[in-house]
Scaffold this active site. Structure first.
Site, PDB file in Angstrom:
ATOM      1  N   CYS A   1      -2.058   2.067   8.029  1.00  0.00           N
ATOM      2  CA  CYS A   1      -1.199   1.123   7.319  1.00  0.00           C
ATOM      3  C   CYS A   1      -1.605  -0.335   7.459  1.00  0.00           C
ATOM      4  O   CYS A   1      -1.987  -0.804   8.506  1.00  0.00           O
ATOM      5  CB  CYS A   1       0.258   1.337   7.715  1.00  0.00           C
TER       6      CYS A   1
ATOM      7  N   GLU B   1       0.814  -1.210   0.000  1.00  0.00           N
ATOM      8  CA  GLU B   1       0.000   0.000   0.000  1.00  0.00           C
ATOM      9  C   GLU B   1       0.854   1.269   0.000  1.00  0.00           C
ATOM     10  O   GLU B   1       1.937   1.288   0.567  1.00  0.00           O
ATOM     11  CB  GLU B   1      -0.851   0.046   1.283  1.00  0.00           C
TER      12      GLU B   1
ATOM     13  N   SER C   1       9.086   5.025  16.638  1.00  0.00           N
ATOM     14  CA  SER C   1       7.804   4.600  17.201  1.00  0.00           C
ATOM     15  C   SER C   1       8.041   4.140  18.628  1.00  0.00           C
ATOM     16  O   SER C   1       8.354   2.986  18.874  1.00  0.00           O
ATOM     17  CB  SER C   1       7.220   3.464  16.361  1.00  0.00           C
ATOM     18  N   LEU C   2       7.894   5.070  19.552  1.00  0.00           N
ATOM     19  CA  LEU C   2       8.204   4.762  20.950  1.00  0.00           C
ATOM     20  C   LEU C   2       7.002   4.118  21.630  1.00  0.00           C
ATOM     21  O   LEU C   2       7.088   3.025  22.160  1.00  0.00           O
ATOM     22  CB  LEU C   2       8.636   6.049  21.668  1.00  0.00           C
ATOM     23  N   HIS C   3       5.898   4.796  21.645  1.00  0.00           N
ATOM     24  CA  HIS C   3       4.604   4.271  22.114  1.00  0.00           C
ATOM     25  C   HIS C   3       4.518   3.950  23.608  1.00  0.00           C
ATOM     26  O   HIS C   3       3.418   3.756  24.119  1.00  0.00           O
ATOM     27  CB  HIS C   3       4.149   3.044  21.318  1.00  0.00           C
TER      28      HIS C   3
ATOM     29  N   CYS D   1       5.412  -7.593   7.619  1.00  0.00           N
ATOM     30  CA  CYS D   1       6.403  -7.026   8.541  1.00  0.00           C
ATOM     31  C   CYS D   1       6.775  -8.074   9.591  1.00  0.00           C
ATOM     32  O   CYS D   1       5.905  -8.779  10.089  1.00  0.00           O
ATOM     33  CB  CYS D   1       5.817  -5.784   9.218  1.00  0.00           C
TER      34      CYS D   1
ATOM     35  N   GLY E   1       5.779  -2.506   6.744  1.00  0.00           N
ATOM     36  CA  GLY E   1       7.161  -2.964   6.856  1.00  0.00           C
ATOM     37  C   GLY E   1       8.014  -2.110   7.772  1.00  0.00           C
ATOM     38  O   GLY E   1       7.609  -1.026   8.201  1.00  0.00           O
ATOM     39  N   GLU E   2       9.186  -2.634   8.093  1.00  0.00           N
ATOM     40  CA  GLU E   2      10.142  -1.924   8.941  1.00  0.00           C
ATOM     41  C   GLU E   2      11.327  -1.504   8.059  1.00  0.00           C
ATOM     42  O   GLU E   2      12.130  -2.350   7.656  1.00  0.00           O
ATOM     43  CB  GLU E   2      10.590  -2.849  10.082  1.00  0.00           C
TER      44      GLU E   2
HETATM   45  N1  SAH Z   1       7.855  -0.147  11.008  1.00  0.00           N
HETATM   46  C1  SAH Z   1       7.937   1.272  11.089  1.00  0.00           C
HETATM   47  C2  SAH Z   1       7.095   2.019  10.066  1.00  0.00           C
HETATM   48  C3  SAH Z   1       5.702   1.525   9.782  1.00  0.00           C
HETATM   49  S1  SAH Z   1       4.394   1.809  10.907  1.00  0.00           S
HETATM   50  C4  SAH Z   1       7.621   1.744  12.486  1.00  0.00           C
HETATM   51  O1  SAH Z   1       7.268   0.913  13.315  1.00  0.00           O
HETATM   52  O2  SAH Z   1       7.770   2.916  12.771  1.00  0.00           O
HETATM   53  C5  SAH Z   1       4.063   3.538  10.913  1.00  0.00           C
HETATM   54  C6  SAH Z   1       3.564   4.035  12.257  1.00  0.00           C
HETATM   55  O3  SAH Z   1       2.205   3.631  12.488  1.00  0.00           O
HETATM   56  C7  SAH Z   1       4.358   3.492  13.435  1.00  0.00           C
HETATM   57  O4  SAH Z   1       4.563   4.518  14.362  1.00  0.00           O
HETATM   58  C8  SAH Z   1       3.409   2.452  13.993  1.00  0.00           C
HETATM   59  O5  SAH Z   1       3.711   2.117  15.310  1.00  0.00           O
HETATM   60  C9  SAH Z   1       2.081   3.118  13.793  1.00  0.00           C
HETATM   61  N2  SAH Z   1       0.906   2.254  13.882  1.00  0.00           N
HETATM   62  C10 SAH Z   1       0.774   0.972  13.517  1.00  0.00           C
HETATM   63  N3  SAH Z   1      -0.474   0.529  13.772  1.00  0.00           N
HETATM   64  C11 SAH Z   1      -1.141   1.562  14.304  1.00  0.00           C
HETATM   65  C12 SAH Z   1      -2.470   1.725  14.780  1.00  0.00           C
HETATM   66  N4  SAH Z   1      -3.348   0.726  14.780  1.00  0.00           N
HETATM   67  N5  SAH Z   1      -2.816   2.946  15.253  1.00  0.00           N
HETATM   68  C13 SAH Z   1      -1.926   3.963  15.283  1.00  0.00           C
HETATM   69  N6  SAH Z   1      -0.673   3.870  14.844  1.00  0.00           N
HETATM   70  C14 SAH Z   1      -0.274   2.675  14.377  1.00  0.00           C
END
Ligand code: SAH
Length: 345
Positions: free
Chosen positions: A331, A90, A212-214, A110, A157-158
């Site tokens: 995504c 995508e 992507s810390l979260h 991924c 993907g990463e």
């Molecule tokens: N693999 C990379 C890039 C792809 S994901 C990464 O992890 O950064 C792009 C962003 O979308 C990342 O910050 C990921 O954590 C976030 N993401 C994935 N699923 C999500 C969801 N359901 N809601 C909000 N953000 C999400």
């Protein structure tokens, strides 16, 4: 067969010289390729003989859009591209005030396994080639007619798990004879592969690194992001500090707000402590609902309070605007649906 679109101009020049052709032909071909030529027949300033010889040695592929969804609300367009082996990825075109931005994928599926993410549900199928990343930018621009000025590597993907390919893609898309998109207009998002962040720092590119810390503690992050067992929070943040020291580029931290998991005032305070000494910008993203996951987005007032807490301590924090919510633009969701329904829908 060599993948023509994955080659740099200087590599192509070497190929043409080895074929007994003039060097300037390489530039002509490169220009055609980076304008989205679909076949050698399109290359009208080359002789028939040369086109035939090129066809024998080089592969030139263009993806087809198997789905195109356009948001009625904000003009966001989502593409599902079919690659040469039938796999799909995508891309999403978003119109921001600061420029038309395409979000592209770096892998089919991924391997990282984040529990809230639709892209990783079926694991990794394969990594993309540089040409397949470039094609997403090129054909999104051609199909939509919208000139693209910015790129984010935030699709499926990463990117840092496909490190060499991503670096080559950056070189291609940045090249003056190609799309010429400046590094400062490109963002790369990673789940936190600290070793690769250190390697990337050495390249000293002017792109924006998004991490992507979260979650600010290993306790929480371990439960939602398996990568944290390999690179715990403090290890990751140490790499981020080094990245800033080396490149002078502030890091953008992505923080998906998950109800009851990472959104309390106490956790905001821990995050503030952890980010001390890191040149950071925090991007708060209300979690997107994923059908297969029980995790829910934080309530809007909770997101606002979290943002305020960061700002009160001088940490720039924004809440990401949701684009394309009517077309499932986040995504991995479109590919997932397409594969699940036996590609019929
Ligand atoms: N693999 C990379 C890039 C792809 S994901 C990464 O992890 O950064 C792009 C962003 O979308 C990342 O910050 C990921 O954590 C976030 N993401 C994935 N699923 C999500 C969801 N359901 N809601 C909000 N953000 C999400």
């Amino acid at each position: 067969m060599k993948d023509l679109k994955s080659m740099t101009l200087s590599e192509l020049e070497a190929e043409l010289l080895a074929m007994g052709e003039k060097k300037f032909r390489a530039k002509q071909i490169y220009t055609w390729v980076h304008r989205g030529a679909r076949s050698f027949e399109d290359m009208s300033n080359l002789s028939k003989e040369l086109r035939a010889r090129l066809r024998e040695s080089f592969e030139l592929y263009a993806p087809t859009a198997v789905r195109k969804l356009e948001s009625q609300k904000d003009g966001t367009i989502k593409y599902l591209w079919r690659l040469k082996d039938g796999n799909c990825v995508e891309s999403v075109l978003m119109r921001y005030h600061h420029g038309n931005t395409v979000c592209i994928s770096s892998e089919v599926g991924c391997p990282m396994g984040c529990t809230f993410c639709a892209s990783t549900l079926g694991g990794l199928v394969r990594r993309l080639e540089p040409s397949e990343m470039l094609d997403q930018v090129l054909f999104t621009q051609i199909d939509s007619g919208v000139p693209i000025s910015n790129i984010v590597l935030m699709g499926i993907g990463e990117p840092l798990d496909n490190y060499d390919t991503v670096l080559r893609f950056l070189e291609l898309v940045n090249s003056p004879e190609g799309m010429n998109i400046g590094m400062r207009h490109i963002s790369l998002s990673t789940c936190g592969l600290a070793a690769q962040i250190d390697a990337l720092a050495e390249k000293n590119l002017q792109l924006t690194l998004s991490v992507s810390l979260h979650a600010p503690t290993d306790e929480i992050r371990n439960t939602i992001m398996p990568v944290n067992k390999r690179y715990p929070v403090d290890t990751l943040l140490a790499s981020c500090r080094r990245y800033f020291e080396k490149t002078g580029r502030r890091i953008s931290f992505e923080y998906a707000m998950i109800r009851g998991v990472n959104d309390t005032p106490e956790i905001a305070q821990i995050l503030i402590r952890k980010l001390r000494g890191v040149a950071a910008h925090v991007n708060l993203i209300p979690l997107n609902d994923v059908e297969e996951s029980p995790l829910k987005p934080s309530y809007p007032h909770v997101v606002r309070a979290f943002q305020q807490a960061l700002q009160d301590q001088g940490i720039p924090a924004t809440v990401r605007r949701t684009l394309g919510s009517d077309i499932n633009a986040s995504c991995g969701q479109l590919r997932r649906k397409y594969e699940k329904t036996g590609r019929k829908e």
